[in-house]
Design a protein around this motif. Sequence first.
Motif, short mmCIF file in Angstrom:
data_model
loop_
_atom_site.label_atom_id
_atom_site.label_comp_id
_atom_site.label_asym_id
_atom_site.label_seq_id
_atom_site.Cartn_x
_atom_site.Cartn_y
_atom_site.Cartn_z
N LEU A 1 0.86 -1.17 0.00
CA LEU A 1 0.00 0.00 0.00
C LEU A 1 0.90 1.22 0.00
O LEU A 1 1.78 1.37 0.85
CB LEU A 1 -0.89 -0.02 1.24
CG LEU A 1 -2.00 1.01 1.31
CD1 LEU A 1 -3.02 0.78 0.20
CD2 LEU A 1 -2.69 0.93 2.67
N ARG A 2 0.72 2.12 -1.01
CA ARG A 2 1.57 3.31 -1.15
C ARG A 2 0.78 4.56 -0.80
O ARG A 2 -0.34 4.74 -1.29
CB ARG A 2 2.07 3.44 -2.59
CG ARG A 2 2.85 2.28 -3.09
CD ARG A 2 3.30 2.46 -4.55
NE ARG A 2 2.35 3.05 -5.47
CZ ARG A 2 1.40 2.39 -6.14
NH1 ARG A 2 1.24 1.10 -5.95
NH2 ARG A 2 0.61 3.00 -6.98
N LEU A 3 1.35 5.43 0.00
CA LEU A 3 0.74 6.72 0.30
C LEU A 3 0.93 7.62 -0.92
O LEU A 3 2.06 7.85 -1.35
CB LEU A 3 1.38 7.36 1.53
CG LEU A 3 0.85 8.75 1.88
CD1 LEU A 3 -0.61 8.69 2.30
CD2 LEU A 3 1.70 9.37 2.98
N ILE A 4 -0.16 8.12 -1.49
CA ILE A 4 -0.09 9.03 -2.63
C ILE A 4 -0.03 10.48 -2.13
O ILE A 4 0.77 11.27 -2.58
CB ILE A 4 -1.30 8.84 -3.57
CG1 ILE A 4 -1.35 7.40 -4.09
CG2 ILE A 4 -1.30 9.85 -4.70
CD1 ILE A 4 -0.14 6.95 -4.87
N ALA A 5 -0.90 10.82 -1.18
CA ALA A 5 -0.92 12.18 -0.65
C ALA A 5 -1.70 12.20 0.66
O ALA A 5 -2.50 11.31 0.93
CB ALA A 5 -1.55 13.15 -1.64
N ARG A 6 -1.45 13.25 1.43
CA ARG A 6 -2.16 13.48 2.69
C ARG A 6 -2.80 14.88 2.59
O ARG A 6 -2.36 15.82 3.25
CB ARG A 6 -1.16 13.40 3.83
CG ARG A 6 -1.75 13.21 5.19
CD ARG A 6 -0.67 13.07 6.25
NE ARG A 6 0.15 11.88 6.15
CZ ARG A 6 -0.18 10.67 6.61
NH1 ARG A 6 -1.33 10.49 7.21
NH2 ARG A 6 0.66 9.66 6.48
N PRO A 7 -3.85 15.02 1.76
CA PRO A 7 -4.43 16.34 1.51
C PRO A 7 -5.36 16.85 2.60
O PRO A 7 -5.79 17.99 2.57
CB PRO A 7 -5.19 16.15 0.22
CG PRO A 7 -5.57 14.71 0.23
CD PRO A 7 -4.44 14.00 0.91
N GLY A 8 -5.73 16.03 3.56
CA GLY A 8 -6.69 16.45 4.57
C GLY A 8 -8.04 15.83 4.30
O GLY A 8 -8.14 14.79 3.63
N GLN A 9 -9.08 16.43 4.79
CA GLN A 9 -10.42 15.85 4.70
C GLN A 9 -10.82 15.55 3.27
O GLN A 9 -10.71 16.40 2.39
CB GLN A 9 -11.43 16.80 5.34
CG GLN A 9 -12.78 16.15 5.51
CD GLN A 9 -13.68 16.96 6.42
OE1 GLN A 9 -13.21 17.73 7.24
NE2 GLN A 9 -14.96 16.78 6.28
N ILE A 10 -11.27 14.33 3.04
CA ILE A 10 -11.66 13.85 1.71
C ILE A 10 -13.00 13.15 1.84
O ILE A 10 -13.22 12.42 2.79
CB ILE A 10 -10.65 12.81 1.18
CG1 ILE A 10 -9.23 13.35 1.18
CG2 ILE A 10 -11.05 12.32 -0.19
CD1 ILE A 10 -8.19 12.26 1.03
N ASP A 11 -13.85 13.35 0.85
CA ASP A 11 -15.05 12.53 0.77
C ASP A 11 -14.92 11.66 -0.47
O ASP A 11 -14.41 10.56 -0.41
CB ASP A 11 -16.31 13.41 0.73
CG ASP A 11 -17.58 12.60 0.97
OD1 ASP A 11 -17.48 11.40 1.27
OD2 ASP A 11 -18.67 13.17 0.83
N ASP A 12 -15.31 12.16 -1.60
CA ASP A 12 -15.23 11.41 -2.85
C ASP A 12 -14.05 11.92 -3.66
O ASP A 12 -13.50 12.98 -3.38
CB ASP A 12 -16.54 11.61 -3.63
CG ASP A 12 -16.66 10.74 -4.86
OD1 ASP A 12 -16.14 9.61 -4.86
OD2 ASP A 12 -17.27 11.19 -5.84
N PHE A 13 -13.67 11.17 -4.70
CA PHE A 13 -12.61 11.63 -5.58
C PHE A 13 -12.80 11.04 -6.98
O PHE A 13 -13.52 10.07 -7.16
CB PHE A 13 -11.22 11.30 -5.02
CG PHE A 13 -10.89 9.83 -4.95
CD1 PHE A 13 -10.08 9.24 -5.91
CD2 PHE A 13 -11.36 9.04 -3.91
CE1 PHE A 13 -9.75 7.90 -5.83
CE2 PHE A 13 -11.04 7.70 -3.82
CZ PHE A 13 -10.23 7.12 -4.79
N ALA A 14 -12.18 11.67 -7.95
CA ALA A 14 -12.20 11.21 -9.35
C ALA A 14 -10.78 11.31 -9.87
O ALA A 14 -10.02 12.21 -9.49
CB ALA A 14 -13.13 12.08 -10.19
#
Length: 143
Positions: free
Chosen positions: A47-60
């Motif tokens: 499992l690779r960490l891509i980013a830690r952007p903060g609060q996330i709900d959905d993504f595309a």
Amino acid sequence: ADPAGKDLRPGANGLKLHNGALYISNSFAGTIHAVTLGTDGAPSGPLRLIARPGQIDDFAIHPDGTIYLATHSDSVIEIGRDRTLRTVLPEGGDGSTAVALVPGKVPALYVLTTGSLLEGAARPARLLKVALPGGERLCPASG
């Protein structure tokens, strides 16, 4: 918390496939991870960490690898291919909860809002069409 005192904050709540990898968002941790999938569909690496952007709900995920994130706040952000963060909708998201890429020549993103329901606001939910680089900045799809 539930009556038994357990923490019920959301964890991993988004999954997307892109270029042979499964991407996972985690609302509570504020992270996007990815794992490569083998030809049998099973994870074939760490499992690779891509980013830690903060609060996330959905993504595309755009075909070029850019990731667009609904944040449950007024903004929508992107994770660039170089993993830099950039705001693509700085305000007006009113509890952005879901995003989807708009097919076509001019890049755009649909954003579904809650009217900031979780934050206690009583604004109406909306569907927005946000133009990405190469198009108009913000075009309401509905009011």
